[in-house]
Design a protein around this motif. Structure first.
Motif, PDB file in Angstrom:
ATOM      1  N   LYS A  32       0.821  -1.219   0.000  1.00  0.00           N
ATOM      2  CA  LYS A  32       0.000   0.000   0.000  1.00  0.00           C
ATOM      3  C   LYS A  32       0.850   1.261   0.000  1.00  0.00           C
ATOM      4  CE  LYS A  32      -3.898  -2.155   2.328  1.00  0.00           C
ATOM      5  NZ  LYS A  32      -4.737  -2.185   3.518  1.00  0.00           N
ATOM      6  N   ASP A  33       2.072   1.149   0.526  1.00  0.00           N
ATOM      7  CA  ASP A  33       2.954   2.308   0.578  1.00  0.00           C
ATOM      8  C   ASP A  33       3.728   2.518  -0.726  1.00  0.00           C
ATOM      9  OD1 ASP A  33       4.549   0.091   0.752  1.00  0.00           O
ATOM     10  OD2 ASP A  33       5.622   0.724   2.557  1.00  0.00           O
ATOM     11  N   GLY A  34       3.512   1.657  -1.713  1.00  0.00           N
ATOM     12  CA  GLY A  34       4.168   1.794  -2.999  1.00  0.00           C
ATOM     13  C   GLY A  34       5.497   1.075  -3.102  1.00  0.00           C
ATOM     14  N   LYS A  35       5.925   0.433  -2.022  1.00  0.00           N
ATOM     15  CA  LYS A  35       7.186  -0.298  -2.025  1.00  0.00           C
ATOM     16  C   LYS A  35       6.936  -1.759  -2.387  1.00  0.00           C
ATOM     17  CE  LYS A  35       9.300   2.595   1.526  1.00  0.00           C
ATOM     18  NZ  LYS A  35       9.894   2.612   2.865  1.00  0.00           N
ATOM     19  N   PRO A  36       7.896  -2.417  -3.016  1.00  0.00           N
ATOM     20  CA  PRO A  36       7.734  -3.832  -3.364  1.00  0.00           C
ATOM     21  C   PRO A  36       7.598  -4.693  -2.105  1.00  0.00           C
ATOM     22  CG  PRO A  36       9.640  -2.886  -4.487  1.00  0.00           C
ATOM     23  CD  PRO A  36       9.142  -1.863  -3.521  1.00  0.00           C
ATOM     24  N   ALA A  41       5.015 -11.840   2.930  1.00  0.00           N
ATOM     25  CA  ALA A  41       3.945 -11.098   2.258  1.00  0.00           C
ATOM     26  C   ALA A  41       4.018 -11.290   0.748  1.00  0.00           C
ATOM     27  CB  ALA A  41       4.034  -9.618   2.607  1.00  0.00           C
ATOM     28  N   LYS A  42       5.220 -11.255   0.205  1.00  0.00           N
ATOM     29  CA  LYS A  42       5.398 -11.443  -1.241  1.00  0.00           C
ATOM     30  C   LYS A  42       5.051 -12.875  -1.640  1.00  0.00           C
ATOM     31  CE  LYS A  42       8.675 -10.965  -5.025  1.00  0.00           C
ATOM     32  NZ  LYS A  42      10.037 -10.567  -5.413  1.00  0.00           N
ATOM     33  N   THR A  43       5.508 -13.839  -0.853  1.00  0.00           N
ATOM     34  CA  THR A  43       5.233 -15.245  -1.134  1.00  0.00           C
ATOM     35  C   THR A  43       3.731 -15.508  -1.141  1.00  0.00           C
ATOM     36  OG1 THR A  43       7.314 -15.877  -0.100  1.00  0.00           O
ATOM     37  CG2 THR A  43       5.688 -17.613  -0.399  1.00  0.00           C
TER      38      THR A  43
END
Length: 82
Positions: A32-36, A41-43
Motif C-alpha cells: 500500500k505504501d508503494g514499495k515492493p 507477504a510477497k510469497t
C-alpha cells in the motif's frame, strides 16, 4: 512444413503467455505504501495471484469446470508453470 511452423508458433505463444503471467504477478507485488513486497507477504501474494490466474483455465474438455482431484491436479500444474 506449414504444420511445423504453426506448431512452433503455438508453443512460442504458450511459453510467452506463462512468462507474461508470472511477470504480471511479480509486478503487482507492491504494498500500500508503494514499495515492493518482501518475505512472507510477497510469497503469499504470489501464491494467491497465480491461483487467481489459473482458476478460470480449470475447464474440462466438455466445457464444464473441473472439480475434485482433477481440479487440484490442474491447479498444481498450472501454478508451478506460471
Amino acid at each position: 512444413m506449414m504444420k511445423r511452423i504453426f506448431l512452433a508458433a503455438i508453443v512460442a505463444t504458450f511459453a510467452a503467455g506463462s512468462a507474461f503471467a508470472q511477470e504480471t504477478c511479480e509486478s503487482k507485488a507492491i504494498g500500500k505504501d508503494g514499495k515492493p513486497l518482501a518475505g512472507a507477504a510477497k510469497t503469499s501474494f504470489l501464491k494467491k495471484c497465480k491461483a487467481d490466474a489459473c482458476a478460470p483455465k480449470a475447464v474440462g474438455a466438455d466445457g464444464k469446470p473441473l472439480a475434485g482431484a482433477a481440479k487440484n491436479s490442474f491447479m498444481k500444474k498450472c501454478e508451478t508453470s506460471a
